[in-house]
Each structure stands twice: as C-alpha cells, then as structure tokens.
Write an enzyme that holds these catalytic residues in place. Structure first.
Site, PDB file in Angstrom:
ATOM      1  CG  HIS A 224      -2.763  -7.331   8.610  1.00 43.85           C
ATOM      2  ND1 HIS A 224      -3.873  -6.583   8.305  1.00 43.85           N
ATOM      3  CD2 HIS A 224      -2.380  -7.927   7.455  1.00 43.85           C
ATOM      4  CE1 HIS A 224      -4.154  -6.711   7.014  1.00 43.85           C
ATOM      5  NE2 HIS A 224      -3.260  -7.517   6.475  1.00 43.85           N
TER       6      HIS A 224
ATOM      7  CG  ASP B 163      -4.137  -4.680  11.065  1.00 41.38           C
ATOM      8  OD1 ASP B 163      -3.096  -4.068  10.763  1.00 41.38           O
ATOM      9  OD2 ASP B 163      -4.990  -5.020  10.229  1.00 41.38           O
TER      10      ASP B 163
ATOM     11  CB  SER C 248      -4.073  -8.323   3.746  1.00 42.93           C
ATOM     12  OG  SER C 248      -3.489  -7.072   3.504  1.00 42.93           O
ATOM     13  CE1 TYR C 249      -6.926  -4.395  -2.992  1.00 43.98           C
ATOM     14  CE2 TYR C 249      -6.625  -6.378  -4.314  1.00 43.98           C
ATOM     15  CZ  TYR C 249      -7.095  -5.080  -4.185  1.00 43.98           C
ATOM     16  OH  TYR C 249      -7.735  -4.469  -5.240  1.00 43.98           O
TER      17      TYR C 249
ATOM     18  N   GLY D 212      -1.675  -7.931  -0.330  1.00 47.27           N
ATOM     19  CA  GLY D 212      -0.645  -7.041  -0.841  1.00 47.27           C
ATOM     20  C   GLY D 212      -1.251  -5.754  -1.389  1.00 47.27           C
TER      21      GLY D 212
END
Length: 510
Positions: free
Chosen positions: A479, A425, A230-231, A134
């Site tokens: 992603h 992605d 991701s994060y 996020g």
C-alpha cells in the site's frame, strides 16, 4: 534514442545508485477498513439519497466563492526554518521548515506542516503537496518518516538516517497533517472535532495553501502538484476540484496546479469491497468455495442484503485474523511487527530494507520534547501516527461513494491525472482500482506494457488513456509504495513530473 531520453536514464541511474531502507507504518490499515465498513452501514444516507446537495457534483458552484489570496497573512518563513532535526545525520544539504498555518481564525483551527526543499536546484524544482489518508493519519509520521521523505527514524527512536530515494530529490515537498486533530494539527473549538467531512478538509487544505504561499512567496507561480495515497484517493482529487473550481469561477490561479498523483487510492466503496475480496481469492488467501459463495450472493451494489453480508462475514474486520491469519493486509507478503511481553518489538521475519516496527520508532521520535521544539510544534503534544478521534467523528454519509465523477471532471479540465497501485496491497488493491479506471470509460491510447528502472528491472506496468489519464502498477509494492519499493516509486514519480510514461525499455541491455 532521443537525447532527452538518454539524459533521463543517466539522471535516474545516478539518483538510484545506492539502496536505502524502506519502511511502513501500521496504523492506517485498520482505520481504513473500519471506515469502509462504517461507510457501508451509512450508504443509504449518502449524498443524493438524503435530499442534500452533493458538493462534488459541481465544484465551481460549491467552492468557487473561496478567496484567491490571503488577506491577513501571519507567520514567517524564517520563523519556521528548522536549524536541524534532533538526531539527523551529518551533511544535510537542503533547507527544512515546519510550523502552523491557521486556516480558520474564528475557530482557531491550525494545520501543521513539514517542508523539505530539494537539495538540487530547489529554485527550479516544482512544488508538491503530500497527503496521507486514514482518514485521520499523519503525513508527517507516515509520508515523511516512513515513505518518501528525506529521513527514516532509526530503531532507537532518537536518531535519523538519510533516505537517498526521497522525493525531494526531484521536487520541493510539503507534508501536511490534515484535518485538524491529526498529528500536531489542532482546533481551539471543540465542535470542530464533532463532524469532520471531506468538504471541510479540502477547503481547509486550500486555505492552507493560500497562507503558505504568502509565507513562501518564491513558490507563487511555480508548477504545483498534489500527491497522496489511501484515503487521499478522496483528499487529492477533492482538493484539486476545489482549486479548479475557484480557477473557473474567478479566472485566477493562485496555485498553478498542474496535476495529481495518487497511489493505492480509495476511490469507490462498492468496487473496493469487490476488489479486496477478489484480491484475496486471486492470491490464494481465500478458498474457491468462499469466493463462489460471495459471487453468488453479492452484486456489489446497493441491492446487496443480508445474504451478501453473511457470505462476506468471514473476511470482515472482526473475523479477518481468524479466517485469514495474522497477515499484514497492506502487503500480504510482508512480515509483521511482534510486540513482545517485555515491551520490545521485532520483525516476524526478514525482508531486506523493511522494518514493520517503524511506526513505533516514529511515535517515540515525535513525542520527544526536543523534537517538538525543533519543529516548532506545540510542546507536550501527545503525537500519534493516526487519530482515532478524527476517524470516529468523520461524517461518513457525506463522503462520496465514488470518486469516478470527480476524476472524470478533472481529466476533462485538462489536468494531468495519474493513479498507481502497489500490487501486493489488499486494503486498496489493484483489482479495485482497475474497476474504477474502467468506470472512467476513457479510450486507451497507449496499451498496458511493462516499464523499467535503470537497473533493467520491470518496475511495474502502465497504460495511458485519452486526456493523458495514466494508470500504473508498481511491482512488488504494498500500500505504501515508497516504503516497499523506493527506487521504483521514484522512477514513476519523476516520470509523472516530466509528463512522460516511465521507460519502456532499459538503456543498457544485458
């Protein structure tokens, strides 16, 4: 071919025999884009520039003081057992648990988890913690219900279907909603939502593990791995650094951490900015003239000023849709979800096994009272895939600009470190990850080559470096790799757990 390799192929062939739908959530892309731009604006206040100590420069001194056991364990495994998820398909053959673990008694800060044991010899399988990014997005809603979990939410928002390529086929998997404020996780202290940082998120996740292992003591000493995307390119290495910092400081090892496995990771602000733009150009989304203007005015370092900002402006979050068009940046070739005026949703086009509207179904499901009751969540919680509150109050200046030093430290400790990238992605693109891999400055021991699935497909490409560090691509994935390529992601994950590179050739030749 060695007997263990033949067994490996046979197992994978059986495991991957039947195709199942794969889906993706839509919320993370905008949040991560916003985070990058917010971090860019705060770059002058980052650790090292403001006189504050960077906690990740020496994890042993920063986190070594944390406890190695839970002094006052609360809750029980039996209380967290899920009898059945509402709408689940028949013949579910594995145990499920969910509930809260309080990670800070004084503040009343509690994290929510969902745990799916393996249906096949769970007692012999490793333990894996999965974290979505996020920052501020739910591992329950995205990771468990649209990616690698045992179920998918159906379009009715009330029933579930089985994901035959779930990662709990080969491991026992915890999905943790972190930090407090994400999903069902919460704090009774309002100030906890005012400044949320990487460091506190990692320490809370570490405390969660200590408490959880008391609730599930049979997993103490079990091989343990941390995975995410991701994060979580921050979350996962940072949590690993906390664990190893405590291990080095105390000589005790409460989690038996063996490795980390991170997909499409956000690793480096400046390299990610460069990689995103280069990806657009190399895939025919950006003109040669626009790319030439960017490369003329941008060095992709702290020296960049207003001329670089102007060159990049057509592709920032405010202008992206107008410049590039209405495409899904988590997979630039995937359809998007159309929200019709009458309230219905539908896919803009057809892609086998993929429904871009899945996040709507998931949100409907977890806002059902019978679902919240079944999973032991707080009733009448307004659940969402991602928390704007958490995102807006993130302490951007204290987020590391690059995870390369932390990754390098982890590799030096002997930890198994694998990164992988879906190659479609544009939020955390393969181009950006390759720059960070290069910055690790590790000698290549096994050069770039294709890897295969048991169906004789090229699943992607892989390269190994000294210390066992491994970087792999997953062909045809966006992603959320397990959503777009569930079979290929499972092959790669299984290879990671076994500590061997994915197959270089199929056992069965055409």
């Amino acid at each position: 071919m060695a007997r263990n390799q033949i067994a490996y192929y046979i197992f994978l062939t059986i495991l991957l025999a039947a195709p199942l739908p794969n889906n993706a959530a839509l919320d993370q892309a905008a949040l991560l884009r916003q985070f990058m731009e917010s971090q860019s604006r705060s770059v002058s206040s980052s650790p090292g520039d403001n006189g504050e100590t960077d906690p990740w420069s020496d994890p042993v001194s920063s986190f070594g003081h944390l406890p190695t056991r839970c002094k006052n364990p609360k809750g029980s495994k039996e209380a967290d057992r899920i009898a059945a998820l509402p709408g689940q398909p028949p013949r579910v053959n594995f145990e499920q648990y969910a509930g809260y673990v309080t990670v800070n008694e004084e503040h009343g800060r509690a994290l929510f988890y969902y745990f799916a044991e393996s249906p096949y010899d769970a007692a012999a399988k490793p333990l894996v913690l999965w974290l979505n990014g996020g920052p501020g997005c739910s591992s329950l809603g995205i990771g468990a219900m649209t990616e690698l979990g045992p179920f998918r939410v159906n379009p009715d928002g009330k029933t579930l279907s089985r994901n035959r390529h779930a990662w709990n086929n080969v491991a026992n998997v915890i999905f943790l909603e972190s930090p407090a404020g994400v999903g069902f996780s919460y704090s009774n202290t309002s100030s906890d939502y005012q400044k949320i940082s990487d460091a506190r998120t990692a320490a809370d996740a570490y405390n969660f593990l200590l408490h959880w292992l008391e609730r599930f003591p049979e997993y103490k000493g079990r091989d343990f791995y941390i995975a995410g995307e991701s994060y979580a390119g921050h979350y996962v290495p940072e949590l690993a650094a906390v664990i190893l910092g405590v291990r080095k400081h105390t000589g005790k090892d409460p989690t038996n951490l063996k490795g980390i496995f991170v997909g499409n990771p956000y690793l480096d602000l400046l390299k990610n900015n460069k990689g995103v733009l280069e990806f657009l150009w190399s895939h025919g989304v950006m003109s040669d003239e626009a790319w030439a203007n960017i490369t003329e005015h941008c060095n992709f370092d702290k020296s960049d000023g207003s001329s670089c900002d102007d060159a990049e402006a057509p592709f920032n979050i405010l202008n992206f849709a107008k410049t590039v068009g209405n495409i899904y940046t988590y997979n630039i070739y995937a359809p998007i979800c159309i929200h019709a005026p009458n309230g219905t949703t539908y896919s803009s086009s057809y892609l086998p096994g993929y429904d871009p509207c899945i996040s709507d179904y998931v949100s409907n499901y977890f806002n059902c009272l019978d679902v919240q009751e079944a999973i032991h969540a707080r009733i009448n919680t307004h659940w969402s895939n991602c928390s704007i509150l958490v995102h807006l109050h993130w302490d951007f200046p204290k987020a590391p600009l690059t995870m390369v030093p932390t990754l390098s430290w982890l590799v030096d400790t002997g930890l198994r470190v694998w990164l992988y990238s879906g190659d479609m992605d544009d939020v955390c693109p393969i181009t950006a990850t390759r720059y960070s891999v290069h910055d690790l400055n590790l000698t290549i021991t096994k050069p770039w080559r294709p890897w295969y699935t048991p169906a004789n497909e090229v699943g992607g490409y892989v390269q190994q470096h000294e210390g066992g560090f491994t970087f792999a691509s997953v062909r045809g994935a966006g992603h959320m790799v397990p959503s777009f390529q569930p079979k290929r992601s499972l092959v790669l994950f299984y290879s990671f757990l076994k500590g061997v590179l994915p197959p270089s050739i199929s056992l069965w030749q055409p």
